[in-house]
Design an enzyme around this catalytic site. Structure first.
Site, PDB file in Angstrom:
ATOM      1  N   LYS A  64      11.728 -14.446-107.744  1.00  0.00           N
ATOM      2  CA  LYS A  64      11.649 -15.528-106.780  1.00  0.00           C
ATOM      3  C   LYS A  64      10.986 -15.092-105.483  1.00  0.00           C
ATOM      4  CE  LYS A  64      16.278 -16.924-108.241  1.00  0.00           C
ATOM      5  NZ  LYS A  64      17.694 -17.015-107.780  1.00  0.00           N
ATOM      6  N   GLY A  65      10.933 -13.772-105.276  1.00  0.00           N
ATOM      7  CA  GLY A  65      10.532 -13.231-103.980  1.00  0.00           C
ATOM      8  C   GLY A  65       9.161 -13.664-103.489  1.00  0.00           C
ATOM      9  N   GLU A  70       2.233 -11.065-104.745  1.00  0.00           N
ATOM     10  CA  GLU A  70       3.572 -10.465-104.706  1.00  0.00           C
ATOM     11  C   GLU A  70       4.066 -10.330-103.268  1.00  0.00           C
ATOM     12  OE1 GLU A  70       6.202  -9.921-106.013  1.00  0.00           O
ATOM     13  OE2 GLU A  70       6.133  -8.812-107.884  1.00  0.00           O
ATOM     14  N   ASP A  71       5.364 -10.407-103.108  1.00  0.00           N
ATOM     15  CA  ASP A  71       5.952 -10.176-101.785  1.00  0.00           C
ATOM     16  C   ASP A  71       5.981  -8.684-101.473  1.00  0.00           C
ATOM     17  OD1 ASP A  71       7.754 -10.025-103.924  1.00  0.00           O
ATOM     18  OD2 ASP A  71       9.496 -10.358-102.648  1.00  0.00           O
ATOM     19  N   ASP A 126       7.317  -1.974-104.648  1.00  0.00           N
ATOM     20  CA  ASP A 126       8.291  -0.928-104.351  1.00  0.00           C
ATOM     21  C   ASP A 126       7.942   0.275-105.244  1.00  0.00           C
ATOM     22  OD1 ASP A 126      10.586   0.361-103.555  1.00  0.00           O
ATOM     23  OD2 ASP A 126      11.930  -1.301-103.938  1.00  0.00           O
ATOM     24  N   LYS A 172       5.914  -0.434 -99.955  1.00  0.00           N
ATOM     25  CA  LYS A 172       6.718   0.709 -99.510  1.00  0.00           C
ATOM     26  C   LYS A 172       6.120   1.950-100.169  1.00  0.00           C
ATOM     27  CE  LYS A 172      11.399  -1.094 -98.718  1.00  0.00           C
ATOM     28  NZ  LYS A 172      12.764  -1.180 -99.292  1.00  0.00           N
ATOM     29  N   PHE A 209      15.991  -1.413 -95.779  1.00  0.00           N
ATOM     30  CA  PHE A 209      16.411  -2.619 -96.491  1.00  0.00           C
ATOM     31  C   PHE A 209      15.887  -3.836 -95.748  1.00  0.00           C
ATOM     32  CE2 PHE A 209      19.681  -3.792 -99.800  1.00  0.00           C
ATOM     33  CZ  PHE A 209      19.155  -5.067 -99.976  1.00  0.00           C
ATOM     34  N   ARG A 269      16.364 -15.273 -98.064  1.00  0.00           N
ATOM     35  CA  ARG A 269      15.015 -15.558 -98.556  1.00  0.00           C
ATOM     36  C   ARG A 269      14.303 -16.559 -97.642  1.00  0.00           C
ATOM     37  NH1 ARG A 269      14.270 -13.444-103.798  1.00  0.00           N
ATOM     38  NH2 ARG A 269      16.071 -13.508-105.172  1.00  0.00           N
TER      39      ARG A 269
HETATM   40  C1  PRP Z   1      11.139  -7.548-106.293  1.00  0.00           C
HETATM   41  C2  PRP Z   1       9.725  -7.963-105.880  1.00  0.00           C
HETATM   42  C3  PRP Z   1       8.873  -7.417-106.988  1.00  0.00           C
HETATM   43  C4  PRP Z   1       9.648  -6.201-107.451  1.00  0.00           C
HETATM   44  C5  PRP Z   1       9.015  -4.973-106.884  1.00  0.00           C
HETATM   45  O1  PRP Z   1      11.672  -8.507-107.133  1.00  0.00           O
HETATM   46  O2  PRP Z   1       9.596  -9.358-105.762  1.00  0.00           O
HETATM   47  O3  PRP Z   1       8.708  -8.342-108.025  1.00  0.00           O
HETATM   48  O4  PRP Z   1      10.979  -6.307-106.957  1.00  0.00           O
HETATM   49  O5  PRP Z   1       9.716  -3.835-107.289  1.00  0.00           O
HETATM   50  P1  PRP Z   1       9.024  -2.651-108.103  1.00  0.00           P
HETATM   51  O6  PRP Z   1       7.711  -2.358-107.435  1.00  0.00           O
HETATM   52  O7  PRP Z   1      10.006  -1.511-107.933  1.00  0.00           O
HETATM   53  O8  PRP Z   1       8.874  -3.068-109.515  1.00  0.00           O
HETATM   54  P2  PRP Z   1      13.237  -8.529-107.547  1.00  0.00           P
HETATM   55  O9  PRP Z   1      13.392  -7.816-108.857  1.00  0.00           O
HETATM   56  O10 PRP Z   1      14.064  -8.032-106.394  1.00  0.00           O
HETATM   57  O11 PRP Z   1      13.507 -10.070-107.807  1.00  0.00           O
HETATM   58  P3  PRP Z   1      13.300 -11.329-106.790  1.00  0.00           P
HETATM   59  O12 PRP Z   1      11.812 -11.460-106.569  1.00  0.00           O
HETATM   60  O13 PRP Z   1      13.876 -12.497-107.535  1.00  0.00           O
HETATM   61  O14 PRP Z   1      14.047 -11.011-105.515  1.00  0.00           O
END
Ligand code: PRP
Length: 185
Positions: A47-48, A103-104, A107, A135, A156, A169
């Site tokens: 959803k991010g 993408e938001d 990570d 990050k 965080f 969000r």
């Molecule tokens: C977050 C973000 C990316 C992913 C990045 O989503 O939106 O899709 O994590 O992480 P990575 O680079 O370690 O793969 P999350 O799984 O938190 O779900 P959300 O978007 O619903 O919050």
């Protein structure tokens, strides 16, 4: 929702609403130029990325289509393991399409690395990435992010799509959460 509305839980603001808008408009201008005359499909991971794709798509000066995917990564707690499952798939066939993943945050990079390969496997003509946040210190997998937003430290962060336990969000900027909010769980 603004920082003032949740100030008890926020340590400090990291990226303001104006900075987010400015970066999104800057990237949108580049993308509009790069994809001029081409048929572009924006893909966002729920959803991010919803806030980012909403603002970004409106800032583009070219017509695009949008589609969404819901993925889950199996791992312990907040760490993604790299094993990705599709919870909700795209509604369109991507064969021959030029795709920009919006993408938001990147990570570890595991979600995007998997998604890029999956879209190519399905026959996409091209797959590029716009990530509003990265990050770098957490990166485990090499991902080629063509359109980059802000690099942030390993803190965080919440807001503009990013959540803690599904909260924050709808915060209109990006902020660092107070440790006591997520510690002691
Ligand atoms: C977050 C973000 C990316 C992913 C990045 O989503 O939106 O899709 O994590 O992480 P990575 O680079 O370690 O793969 P999350 O799984 O938190 O779900 P959300 O978007 O619903 O919050």
């Amino acid at each position: 929702m603004q920082i003032a509305d949740v100030q008890d839980e926020i340590d400090h603001e990291l990226i303001t609403k104006a900075q987010i808008a400015s970066k999104i408009h800057e990237v949108a201008a580049r993308v509009s130029k790069d994809y001029q005359g081409r048929d572009l499909l924006l893909v966002a991971v729920l959803k991010g990325a919803v806030n980012t794709i909403s603002a970004f798509s409106q800032a583009l000066s070219i017509p695009v289509q949008m589609d969404f995917m819901s993925l889950s990564s199996y791992g312990s707690g907040t760490e993604s393991s790299g094993t990705i499952a599709i919870r909700q798939d795209l509604s369109c066939d991507v064969r021959g399409r030029h795709i920009l993943i919006v993408e938001d945050i990147v990570d570890s990079g595991r979600t995007l690395a998997w998604l890029v390969e999956e879209l190519k496997r399905r026959g996409a003509a091209s797959v590029e990435i716009f990530a509003l946040l990265e990050k770098p210190s957490r990166r485990e997998v090499d991902v080629d992010v063509r359109y980059r937003g802000y690099e942030i430290p390993d803190e965080f962060v919440v807001g503009f799509g990013l959540d803690y336990d599904e909260r924050f969000r709808n915060l209109d900027s990006i902020a660092v959460l107070k440790p006591e909010v997520y510690q002691g769980e």
